[in-house]
Design a protein around this motif. Structure first.
Motif, mmCIF file in Angstrom:
data_model
loop_
_atom_site.group_PDB
_atom_site.id
_atom_site.type_symbol
_atom_site.label_atom_id
_atom_site.label_comp_id
_atom_site.label_asym_id
_atom_site.label_seq_id
_atom_site.Cartn_x
_atom_site.Cartn_y
_atom_site.Cartn_z
ATOM 1 N N CYS A 94 42.637 50.701 30.299
ATOM 2 C CA CYS A 94 43.043 49.410 30.839
ATOM 3 C C CYS A 94 42.132 49.027 32.011
ATOM 4 C CB CYS A 94 44.489 49.492 31.307
ATOM 5 S SG CYS A 94 45.119 47.923 31.896
ATOM 6 N N VAL A 95 41.556 47.833 31.931
ATOM 7 C CA VAL A 95 40.729 47.333 33.030
ATOM 8 C C VAL A 95 41.621 46.460 33.901
ATOM 9 C CG1 VAL A 95 38.678 46.014 33.657
ATOM 10 C CG2 VAL A 95 38.688 47.372 31.564
ATOM 11 N N ASN A 96 41.971 46.962 35.061
ATOM 12 C CA ASN A 96 42.896 46.259 35.940
ATOM 13 C C ASN A 96 42.225 45.107 36.675
ATOM 14 O OD1 ASN A 96 45.133 48.025 35.442
ATOM 15 N ND2 ASN A 96 44.130 49.556 36.719
ATOM 16 N N ILE A 97 43.050 44.212 37.217
ATOM 17 C CA ILE A 97 42.513 43.132 38.048
ATOM 18 C C ILE A 97 41.983 43.730 39.346
ATOM 19 C CG2 ILE A 97 44.052 41.375 37.079
ATOM 20 C CD1 ILE A 97 45.797 41.687 39.597
ATOM 21 N N LEU A 98 41.165 42.967 40.064
ATOM 22 C CA LEU A 98 40.609 43.435 41.327
ATOM 23 C C LEU A 98 41.691 43.527 42.396
ATOM 24 C CD1 LEU A 98 37.352 41.261 41.530
ATOM 25 C CD2 LEU A 98 37.591 43.558 40.590
ATOM 26 N N THR A 99 41.532 44.474 43.303
ATOM 27 C CA THR A 99 42.430 44.527 44.462
ATOM 28 C C THR A 99 42.088 43.352 45.374
ATOM 29 O OG1 THR A 99 40.885 45.856 45.773
ATOM 30 C CG2 THR A 99 42.437 47.056 44.364
ATOM 31 N N GLU A 132 44.617 32.940 45.211
ATOM 32 C CA GLU A 132 45.067 32.118 44.084
ATOM 33 C C GLU A 132 44.311 32.446 42.791
ATOM 34 O OE1 GLU A 132 47.635 29.983 43.887
ATOM 35 O OE2 GLU A 132 48.144 30.588 45.920
ATOM 36 N N CYS A 133 43.190 33.145 42.912
ATOM 37 C CA CYS A 133 42.391 33.512 41.729
ATOM 38 C C CYS A 133 42.954 34.735 41.002
ATOM 39 C CB CYS A 133 40.931 33.745 42.121
ATOM 40 S SG CYS A 133 40.084 32.243 42.645
ATOM 41 N N GLY A 134 43.965 35.357 41.595
ATOM 42 C CA GLY A 134 44.700 36.417 40.900
ATOM 43 C C GLY A 134 43.916 37.678 40.585
ATOM 44 N N GLY A 135 42.838 37.939 41.317
ATOM 45 C CA GLY A 135 42.079 39.169 41.095
ATOM 46 C C GLY A 135 41.241 39.184 39.835
ATOM 47 N N LEU A 136 41.029 38.009 39.205
ATOM 48 C CA LEU A 136 40.247 37.929 37.960
ATOM 49 C C LEU A 136 38.794 37.565 38.276
ATOM 50 C CD1 LEU A 136 42.872 35.961 35.854
ATOM 51 C CD2 LEU A 136 42.349 38.397 35.684
#
Length: 205
Positions: A94-99, A132-136
Motif C-alpha cells: 500500500c502506497v500511503n498518502i504523504l504525511t 486541503e490537498c489531502g497528502g496526494l
C-alpha cells in the motif's frame, strides 16, 4: 517505471502497459505478444500492468501465468485493494498518502521555499492550501504549480474554493480531487494553453 529500472538485469524483457479505466483487450494482447512467446520459451519476463480499475483475467488478455509459467512475474498497480485481492496477488504494497511534513516539504519545493519564507501571510495560507490537498502528491503538484506565481488574493480565493469542494454527483474522494485539478486548470492564464490542455485530454492517458 522505477521498479522496472531497478530489476532490468533480472529479466529478458520488461513490458509496461497502462490498462486504465476502459480496458482495451486488443491493445494489451498486441503489447504482450512478443513477451508471451518468450514466456512460453521459458525466458524470464516481467509484465507491469499500471492503473487497473477492475479484475483482469490475465490469460484472456494474452498473458501466460500461473504454476506452469513461473518465469513470468507480474506487478500491478490499482487504486483499489479489492481489485488486487480479486486478482489473487501474492503481496499487497500500500502506497500511503504523504504525511503533513512530507506534503509541506513538497509544496514548498514547488512554490519556492524562499518566496514563502519572505511572506508570513502567504506562508500561512500556503500551509492551509497544502492541508486541503489531502497528502496526494499529484494534487499538491497541480495546485502548487497553479498558484506559485499568483498574488495573495488569488491564493485566498483558491483556499476558499478548495474548502467548499465544488458539489459533484461523484464519490466524495473523486469529487475532491476533481475540484483541485479543475482549480489548477482555471488558473491557467493563457486561453491558448487551456485549449491545448483540452485537446490533449482527448488522447488516452
Amino acid at each position: 517505471k522505477e521498479v522496472a529500472a531497478e530489476v532490468k538485469n533480472l529479466f529478458a524483457e520488461i513490458v509496461f502497459i497502462t490498462v486504465s479505466q476502459t480496458i482495451d483487450v486488443k491493445e494489451i494482447k498486441m503489447n504482450v505478444d512478443v513477451a508471451a512467446k518468450r514466456i512460453m520459451n521459458g525466458e524470464r519476463v516481467l509484465i507491469i500492468l499500471d492503473d487497473i480499475w477492475e479484475r483482469l483475467v490475465l490469460p484472456d488478455v494474452g498473458i501466460p501465468c500461473g504454476n506452469d509459467h513461473m518465469n513470468c512475474k507480474i506487478v500491478l498497480t490499482s487504486r483499489s485493494r479489492n481489485v488486487c485481492e480479486g486478482m489473487n496477488v501474492d503481496r499487497n504494497i500500500c502506497v500511503n498518502i504523504l504525511t503533513k511534513k512530507e506534503a509541506w516539504f513538497l509544496f514548498k519545493r514547488i512554490v519556492g521555499d524562499e518566496k514563502l519564507a519572505n511572506d508570513s501571510s502567504l506562508e500561512k495560507i500556503a500551509k492551509e492550501v497544502t492541508e486541503e490537498c489531502g497528502g496526494l502528491p499529484l494534487i499538491i503538484q497541480a495546485v502548487g504549480n497553479a498558484l506559485k506565481n499568483k498574488k495573495i488574493d488569488i491564493w485566498e480565493a483558491a483556499l476558499d474554493r478548495l474548502r467548499k469542494h465544488a458539489p459533484l454527483e461523484l464519490d466524495p474522494e473523486i469529487s475532491s480531487a476533481f475540484t483541485h485539478l479543475k482549480l489548477s486548470y482555471d488558473l491557467i492564464d493563457s486561453k491558448e494553453a487551456k485549449s491545448c490542455f483540452l485537446l490533449c485530454s482527448l488522447f488516452k492517458e
